[in-house]
Write a protein that holds these residues in place. Structure first.
Motif, PDB file in Angstrom:
ATOM      1  N   THR A   1      51.853  39.875  54.868  1.00  0.00           N
ATOM      2  CA  THR A   1      52.903  39.771  56.106  1.00  0.00           C
ATOM      3  C   THR A   1      53.003  38.433  56.201  1.00  0.00           C
ATOM      4  N   ASN A   2      54.108  37.987  56.670  1.00  0.00           N
ATOM      5  CA  ASN A   2      54.696  36.504  57.288  1.00  0.00           C
ATOM      6  C   ASN A   2      53.928  35.574  56.094  1.00  0.00           C
ATOM      7  N   LEU A   3      54.529  35.651  54.827  1.00  0.00           N
ATOM      8  CA  LEU A   3      53.914  34.760  53.812  1.00  0.00           C
ATOM      9  C   LEU A   3      54.153  33.504  54.187  1.00  0.00           C
ATOM     10  N   SER A   4      53.138  32.680  53.983  1.00  0.00           N
ATOM     11  CA  SER A   4      53.102  31.113  53.724  1.00  0.00           C
ATOM     12  C   SER A   4      52.775  30.559  52.339  1.00  0.00           C
ATOM     13  N   ARG A   5      52.903  29.262  52.314  1.00  0.00           N
ATOM     14  CA  ARG A   5      52.758  28.534  50.848  1.00  0.00           C
ATOM     15  C   ARG A   5      51.191  28.889  50.345  1.00  0.00           C
ATOM     16  N   GLU A   6      50.437  28.809  51.633  1.00  0.00           N
ATOM     17  CA  GLU A   6      48.838  28.863  51.295  1.00  0.00           C
ATOM     18  C   GLU A   6      48.626  30.236  50.738  1.00  0.00           C
ATOM     19  N   MET A   7      49.378  31.206  51.106  1.00  0.00           N
ATOM     20  CA  MET A   7      49.227  32.744  50.441  1.00  0.00           C
ATOM     21  C   MET A   7      49.481  32.773  48.822  1.00  0.00           C
ATOM     22  N   ALA A   8      49.873  31.619  48.408  1.00  0.00           N
ATOM     23  CA  ALA A   8      50.363  31.711  46.746  1.00  0.00           C
ATOM     24  C   ALA A   8      48.909  31.647  46.120  1.00  0.00           C
ATOM     25  N   GLY A   9      49.135  32.529  45.019  1.00  0.00           N
ATOM     26  CA  GLY A   9      47.785  32.378  43.958  1.00  0.00           C
ATOM     27  C   GLY A   9      47.796  33.672  43.067  1.00  0.00           C
ATOM     28  N   LEU A  10      46.741  33.765  42.346  1.00  0.00           N
ATOM     29  CA  LEU A  10      46.517  34.787  41.584  1.00  0.00           C
ATOM     30  C   LEU A  10      45.668  35.801  42.322  1.00  0.00           C
ATOM     31  N   TYR A  11      46.371  37.150  41.985  1.00  0.00           N
ATOM     32  CA  TYR A  11      45.818  38.257  43.006  1.00  0.00           C
ATOM     33  C   TYR A  11      45.335  39.184  41.681  1.00  0.00           C
ATOM     34  N   VAL A  12      44.283  39.746  42.008  1.00  0.00           N
ATOM     35  CA  VAL A  12      43.581  40.574  40.669  1.00  0.00           C
ATOM     36  C   VAL A  12      43.224  42.079  41.430  1.00  0.00           C
ATOM     37  N   CYS A  13      43.604  43.081  40.712  1.00  0.00           N
ATOM     38  CA  CYS A  13      43.565  44.442  41.304  1.00  0.00           C
ATOM     39  C   CYS A  13      42.376  44.897  40.297  1.00  0.00           C
ATOM     40  N   THR A  14      41.333  45.549  40.936  1.00  0.00           N
ATOM     41  CA  THR A  14      40.307  46.459  39.952  1.00  0.00           C
ATOM     42  C   THR A  14      40.500  47.867  40.202  1.00  0.00           C
ATOM     43  N   ALA A  15      40.696  48.585  39.149  1.00  0.00           N
ATOM     44  CA  ALA A  15      40.590  50.109  39.349  1.00  0.00           C
ATOM     45  C   ALA A  15      39.393  50.587  38.874  1.00  0.00           C
ATOM     46  N   GLU A  16      38.491  51.052  39.920  1.00  0.00           N
ATOM     47  CA  GLU A  16      37.260  51.465  39.522  1.00  0.00           C
ATOM     48  C   GLU A  16      36.805  53.130  39.694  1.00  0.00           C
ATOM     49  N   ASN A  17      36.272  53.857  38.879  1.00  0.00           N
ATOM     50  CA  ASN A  17      35.491  55.068  39.369  1.00  0.00           C
ATOM     51  C   ASN A  17      34.215  55.179  38.763  1.00  0.00           C
ATOM     52  N   PRO A  18      33.470  56.282  39.174  1.00  0.00           N
ATOM     53  CA  PRO A  18      32.072  56.154  38.499  1.00  0.00           C
ATOM     54  C   PRO A  18      31.596  55.876  36.982  1.00  0.00           C
ATOM     55  N   VAL A  19      32.642  55.926  36.013  1.00  0.00           N
ATOM     56  CA  VAL A  19      32.462  55.567  34.678  1.00  0.00           C
ATOM     57  C   VAL A  19      32.997  54.481  34.166  1.00  0.00           C
ATOM     58  N   GLY A  20      33.738  53.659  35.188  1.00  0.00           N
ATOM     59  CA  GLY A  20      34.450  52.424  34.398  1.00  0.00           C
ATOM     60  C   GLY A  20      35.277  51.706  35.411  1.00  0.00           C
ATOM     61  N   SER A  21      35.703  50.615  34.848  1.00  0.00           N
ATOM     62  CA  SER A  21      36.718  50.097  35.640  1.00  0.00           C
ATOM     63  C   SER A  21      37.694  49.057  34.709  1.00  0.00           C
ATOM     64  N   ALA A  22      38.944  48.623  35.201  1.00  0.00           N
ATOM     65  CA  ALA A  22      39.920  48.005  34.585  1.00  0.00           C
ATOM     66  C   ALA A  22      40.586  47.248  35.528  1.00  0.00           C
ATOM     67  N   GLU A  23      41.281  46.203  35.211  1.00  0.00           N
ATOM     68  CA  GLU A  23      42.186  45.435  36.062  1.00  0.00           C
ATOM     69  C   GLU A  23      43.234  44.635  35.418  1.00  0.00           C
ATOM     70  N   CYS A  24      44.088  44.335  36.503  1.00  0.00           N
ATOM     71  CA  CYS A  24      45.610  43.762  36.296  1.00  0.00           C
ATOM     72  C   CYS A  24      45.703  42.443  36.981  1.00  0.00           C
ATOM     73  N   ARG A  25      46.394  41.761  36.658  1.00  0.00           N
ATOM     74  CA  ARG A  25      46.900  40.594  37.576  1.00  0.00           C
ATOM     75  C   ARG A  25      48.127  40.365  37.962  1.00  0.00           C
ATOM     76  N   VAL A  26      48.464  39.602  39.111  1.00  0.00           N
ATOM     77  CA  VAL A  26      49.876  39.227  39.436  1.00  0.00           C
ATOM     78  C   VAL A  26      49.808  37.841  40.190  1.00  0.00           C
ATOM     79  N   VAL A  27      50.639  36.973  39.571  1.00  0.00           N
ATOM     80  CA  VAL A  27      50.688  35.700  40.351  1.00  0.00           C
ATOM     81  C   VAL A  27      51.848  35.783  41.355  1.00  0.00           C
ATOM     82  N   LEU A  28      51.240  35.236  42.619  1.00  0.00           N
ATOM     83  CA  LEU A  28      52.378  35.195  43.770  1.00  0.00           C
ATOM     84  C   LEU A  28      52.859  34.001  43.979  1.00  0.00           C
ATOM     85  N   GLU A  29      54.041  33.558  43.952  1.00  0.00           N
ATOM     86  CA  GLU A  29      54.479  32.361  44.087  1.00  0.00           C
ATOM     87  C   GLU A  29      55.713  32.314  45.288  1.00  0.00           C
ATOM     88  N   VAL A  30      55.113  31.811  46.483  1.00  0.00           N
ATOM     89  CA  VAL A  30      55.856  31.542  47.599  1.00  0.00           C
ATOM     90  C   VAL A  30      56.737  30.523  47.792  1.00  0.00           C
TER      91      VAL A  30
END
Length: 165
Positions: free
Chosen positions: A136-165
């Motif tokens: 909320t209330n985005l600022s330029r300082e919030m820009a960057g690379l955001y990584v999401c990790t999906a995880e359960n007891p037998v493994g994990s995987a990830e994806c990434r998104v770049v936020l440009e404000v």
């Protein structure tokens, strides 16, 4: 239940199912332990399995000759998909979403910003069950690379998104 095994007077019969080529015995010399091994398990192998033991001369064991066990095959999360929802302008609100099409049990999601500095998020901004992160209330300082990790007891995987404000 799926009956895949019958033990009759020292003879073991594996029923004709798609499992037959992948089923073997833990102990090749069959004694009183006829434990099975299922090779190359698949999610659809989950279910209830029944073993029937028939002793040729024993008529008093009726009802005690069947064993049933439930099998749940766990599946690691598939690579999730990351998306940005909203207009990433200064002062605006956006939501990052992360969803994995596969995973048993259902994966939990964890968002973090990795660049330019590491930042970890907690509820209520982040919903670990749904995979969303509300910024909320985005600022330029919030820009960057955001990584999401999906995880359960037998493994994990990830994806990434770049936020440009």
């Amino acid at each position: 239940p799926v009956q895949i095994l019958t033990y009759l007077g020292g003879v073991v019969k594996v029923e004709e199912t798609e499992l037959k080529p992948r089923v073997g015995f833990l102990y090749p010399d069959l004694t009183h332990n006829i434990s099975l091994v299922i090779n190359a398990t698949r999610e659809r192998d989950s279910g209830r399995y029944m073993c029937t033991v028939n002793v040729a001369d024993n008529v008093t064991s009726t009802g005690k000759n069947v064993g049933v066990i439930s099998l749940t095959v766990l599946v690691p999360p598939a690579a999730p998909a990351c998306q940005l929802h909203g207009d990433p302008a200064v002062g605006a609100n956006v939501t990052l979403s992360c969803t994995s099409r596969k995973g048993k049990p259902s994966p939990a999601y964890q968002w973090q910003r990795t660049a330019p500095t590491l930042q970890v998020f907690f509820p209520p901004a982040q919903d670990r069950g749904r995979g969303t992160l509300k910024l909320t209330n985005l600022s330029r300082e919030m820009a960057g690379l955001y990584v999401c990790t999906a995880e359960n007891p037998v493994g994990s995987a990830e994806c990434r998104v770049v936020l440009e404000v």
